[in-house]
Scaffold this active site. Structure first.
Site, short mmCIF file in Angstrom:
data_model
loop_
_atom_site.label_atom_id
_atom_site.label_comp_id
_atom_site.label_asym_id
_atom_site.label_seq_id
_atom_site.Cartn_x
_atom_site.Cartn_y
_atom_site.Cartn_z
N ASN A 277 -5.99 -20.29 8.44
CA ASN A 277 -5.15 -19.83 9.55
C ASN A 277 -4.17 -18.82 8.97
O ASN A 277 -3.21 -19.19 8.32
CB ASN A 277 -4.41 -21.05 10.14
CG ASN A 277 -3.37 -20.64 11.17
OD1 ASN A 277 -3.35 -19.50 11.63
ND2 ASN A 277 -2.50 -21.57 11.53
N LYS B 58 -2.11 -16.99 10.43
CA LYS B 58 -0.86 -16.84 11.18
C LYS B 58 -0.58 -15.34 11.37
O LYS B 58 -1.51 -14.55 11.43
CB LYS B 58 0.28 -17.58 10.49
CG LYS B 58 -0.13 -19.03 10.16
CD LYS B 58 1.02 -19.91 9.82
CE LYS B 58 0.48 -21.31 9.49
NZ LYS B 58 1.53 -22.30 9.33
N HIS C 24 -1.60 -25.08 18.17
CA HIS C 24 -0.92 -25.17 16.88
C HIS C 24 0.55 -25.51 17.12
O HIS C 24 1.13 -25.08 18.12
CB HIS C 24 -1.05 -23.83 16.13
CG HIS C 24 -0.58 -23.94 14.71
ND1 HIS C 24 0.75 -23.90 14.37
CD2 HIS C 24 -1.26 -24.11 13.55
CE1 HIS C 24 0.86 -24.05 13.06
NE2 HIS C 24 -0.35 -24.18 12.54
N GLU D 210 3.15 -24.38 15.95
CA GLU D 210 4.03 -23.21 16.12
C GLU D 210 3.95 -22.68 17.54
O GLU D 210 4.94 -22.18 18.09
CB GLU D 210 3.65 -22.15 15.07
CG GLU D 210 4.13 -22.57 13.68
CD GLU D 210 3.29 -22.09 12.51
OE1 GLU D 210 2.48 -21.16 12.69
OE2 GLU D 210 3.44 -22.66 11.41
N GLU E 79 -2.14 -31.97 11.98
CA GLU E 79 -1.18 -31.23 11.16
C GLU E 79 0.22 -31.79 11.39
O GLU E 79 0.89 -31.43 12.36
CB GLU E 79 -1.19 -29.75 11.55
CG GLU E 79 -2.52 -29.06 11.31
CD GLU E 79 -2.34 -27.56 11.13
OE1 GLU E 79 -2.84 -27.04 10.14
OE2 GLU E 79 -1.66 -26.93 11.96
N GLY F 6 3.71 -25.53 5.88
CA GLY F 6 4.47 -24.47 5.22
C GLY F 6 5.65 -24.98 4.40
O GLY F 6 6.49 -24.20 3.96
N SER G 195 0.16 -27.71 4.12
CA SER G 195 0.30 -27.49 2.68
C SER G 195 -0.93 -27.92 1.87
O SER G 195 -0.81 -28.43 0.76
CB SER G 195 1.57 -28.18 2.16
OG SER G 195 2.72 -27.67 2.80
P1 PGA Z 1 0.21 -24.40 5.63
O1 PGA Z 1 -0.10 -24.21 7.20
O2 PGA Z 1 -1.11 -24.65 4.96
O3 PGA Z 1 0.84 -23.10 5.22
O4 PGA Z 1 1.12 -25.57 5.52
C1 PGA Z 1 -1.09 -24.95 7.85
C2 PGA Z 1 -1.16 -24.57 9.30
O5 PGA Z 1 -0.09 -24.36 9.91
O6 PGA Z 1 -2.25 -24.47 9.88
#
Ligand code: PGA
Length: 245
Positions: A9, A11, A96, A98, A167, A173, A209
């Site tokens: 992903n 982003k 997601h 976000e 998640e 992140g 992560s």
């Molecule tokens: P990350 O993000 O691996 O940077 O923690 C995962 C995601 O939001 O899909």
């Protein structure tokens, strides 16, 4: 049998020049994937054509990070599933955290988006997960259960065609990964809800992560079928190593 799926992903990251280098390195390294592993990247909309151009003919799939639940019309700034499908996408991430947090997306909207993705012949990756406050209040099962139940209810039999990504918001992140046991506990709950809906084969991805150093331990858990990878998917070697885990 469930197979392994590792999805990047990106982003809101990338640029034509850096994407070209990353995509070409992924394409060149695709033979290092673990047997039975599918690798995919979900890129920003403007780069779908570039992903297709660079990945077509390779074993790596591509997709988008969101989609409108509507087919067409006066919805400025939105992108329909029909448009996304024209670029050869296999996957679309929906819900997601976000999008839920920044854009106020509800479980009902996420389910409608998943339906639209299915109707366009693609696979929705439906994201679920609790915040740190919810985990500390011991609400993880309630929150994640509600999120997956909404999708099950809205999609009916077709829920067997989705991918679900767990998640935990506190792990995204942050460098703070759920332990394999924490991930497995939630995946077990998700699996039991999906089994109840006749969708035992749905791939359950863990996200938050994930990196090369922790992927193998996470993927070794009984109900973890792969990963949804943010930051680490922007580095070709790291992402390929996760695919090889
Ligand atoms: P990350 O993000 O691996 O940077 O923690 C995962 C995601 O939001 O899909």
């Amino acid at each position: 049998m469930r197979t392994r799926l590792v999805v990047g992903n990106w982003k809101m990251n990338g640029g034509l020049a850096s994407n070209a280098a990353l995509l070409d390195r992924l394409a060149a390294g695709a033979n290092s994937l673990a047997r039975g592993t599918t690798l995919a990247v979900c890129v920003p909309f403007p780069y779908l054509a570039q992903a297709r151009e660079r990945l077509q003919g390779t074993p790596i799939a591509w997709g988008a990070q969101d989609a409108s639940e509507r087919a067409a019309g006066a919805f400025t700034g939105d992108v329909s599933c029909g448009m996304i499908a024209e670029f050869g996408c296999r996957y679309v991430i929906v819900g997601h955290s976000e999008r839920r947090q920044v854009h106020g997306e509800t479980d009902a909207l996420v389910a409608a988006k998943a339906r639209a993705v299915l109707d366009a012949g693609m696979t929705p990756i439906v994201c679920v997960g609790e915040t740190l406050a919810e985990r500390e209040a011991k609400l993880t099962d309630t929150v994640v259960g509600r999120q997956v139940d909404e999708a099950i209810e809205a999609l009916g039999n077709e829920v067997s065609r989705v991918v679900v990504a767990y998640e935990p918001v506190w792990a995204i992140g942050t460098g703070r990964t759920a332990t394999p046991e924490q991930a497995q506990a939630v995946h077990e709950l998700l699996r039991s809800r999906l089994v109840g809906a006749g969708a035992a084969q749905v791939a359950l991805l863990y996200g938050g992560s994930v990196k090369a150093a922790n992927a193998a331990a996470l993927f070794a858990m009984a109900d973890v079928d792969g990963g949804l990878v943010g930051g680490a998917s922007l580095d070709a070697n790291e992402f390929l190593a996760i695919g090889g885990a």
